[in-house]
Design a protein around this motif. Structure first.
Motif, PDB file in Angstrom:
ATOM      1  N   ILE A  12       0.837  -1.206   0.000  1.00 18.90           N
ATOM      2  CA  ILE A  12       0.000   0.000   0.000  1.00 18.90           C
ATOM      3  C   ILE A  12       0.873   1.259   0.000  1.00 18.90           C
ATOM      4  O   ILE A  12       0.682   2.156  -0.831  1.00 18.90           O
ATOM      5  N   ASP A  13       1.843   1.320   0.919  1.00 16.81           N
ATOM      6  CA  ASP A  13       2.629   2.543   1.110  1.00 16.81           C
ATOM      7  C   ASP A  13       3.654   2.797   0.009  1.00 16.81           C
ATOM      8  O   ASP A  13       3.822   3.932  -0.431  1.00 16.81           O
ATOM      9  N   ILE A  14       4.351   1.765  -0.424  1.00 18.10           N
ATOM     10  CA  ILE A  14       5.460   1.950  -1.361  1.00 18.10           C
ATOM     11  C   ILE A  14       5.052   1.681  -2.806  1.00 18.10           C
ATOM     12  O   ILE A  14       5.481   2.378  -3.717  1.00 18.10           O
ATOM     13  N   PHE A  15       4.194   0.684  -2.997  1.00 17.08           N
ATOM     14  CA  PHE A  15       3.813   0.310  -4.356  1.00 17.08           C
ATOM     15  C   PHE A  15       2.435   0.850  -4.753  1.00 17.08           C
ATOM     16  O   PHE A  15       1.937   0.551  -5.826  1.00 17.08           O
ATOM     17  N   HIS A  16       1.820   1.613  -3.876  1.00 19.37           N
ATOM     18  CA  HIS A  16       0.563   2.328  -4.144  1.00 19.37           C
ATOM     19  C   HIS A  16      -0.573   1.423  -4.611  1.00 19.37           C
ATOM     20  O   HIS A  16      -1.316   1.765  -5.523  1.00 19.37           O
ATOM     21  N   LYS A  17      -0.692   0.268  -3.970  1.00 23.37           N
ATOM     22  CA  LYS A  17      -1.798  -0.650  -4.253  1.00 23.37           C
ATOM     23  C   LYS A  17      -2.941  -0.346  -3.281  1.00 23.37           C
ATOM     24  O   LYS A  17      -2.708   0.104  -2.164  1.00 23.37           O
ATOM     25  N   ASP A  18      -4.174  -0.609  -3.728  1.00 18.46           N
ATOM     26  CA  ASP A  18      -5.291  -0.467  -2.790  1.00 18.46           C
ATOM     27  C   ASP A  18      -5.295  -1.699  -1.886  1.00 18.46           C
ATOM     28  O   ASP A  18      -4.602  -2.685  -2.149  1.00 18.46           O
TER      29      ASP A  18
END
Length: 99
Positions: free
Chosen positions: A41-47
């Motif tokens: 979530i934080d680094i790879f911007h996945k939901d």
């Protein structure tokens, strides 16, 4: 009367797309699922739903592709994730491979 022929020079700017690299996350028996989801979530911007699906894929299959990026971005994100894992005491592993 002299006629001038207008010559148009056609130039094509060819922009070469950068090579893409897969970021691969590897399973281990010590890194918590919650930590893996937070990295996604934080680094790879996945939901959250996608992050949990990737985490389960890593858990069940041993590894999974997290994303595809140009080399510099892939390496930067992997290094950020590995630094965070080291700070938290996890033996977390990620690799970068040409797509």
């Amino acid at each position: 009367m002299a006629t001038q022929s207008a010559t148009k020079e056609r130039t094509k700017a060819r922009v070469k797309e950068p090579k893409q690299f897969n970021v691969i996350m590897h399973n281990d028996d010590f890194t918590t699922m919650e930590f893996v989801v937070s990295i996604l979530i934080d680094i790879f911007h996945k939901d959250e739903v996608t992050a949990e699906a990737i985490m389960l894929g890593v858990h069940n299959n041993g590894k999974a592709v997290v994303g595809k990026y140009p080399y510099d971005i892939a390496v930067t994100r992997v290094n950020t994730a590995l630094s965070r894992a080291k700070a938290e005491g996890f033996p977390f592993r990620m690799t970068v491979e040409e797509a």
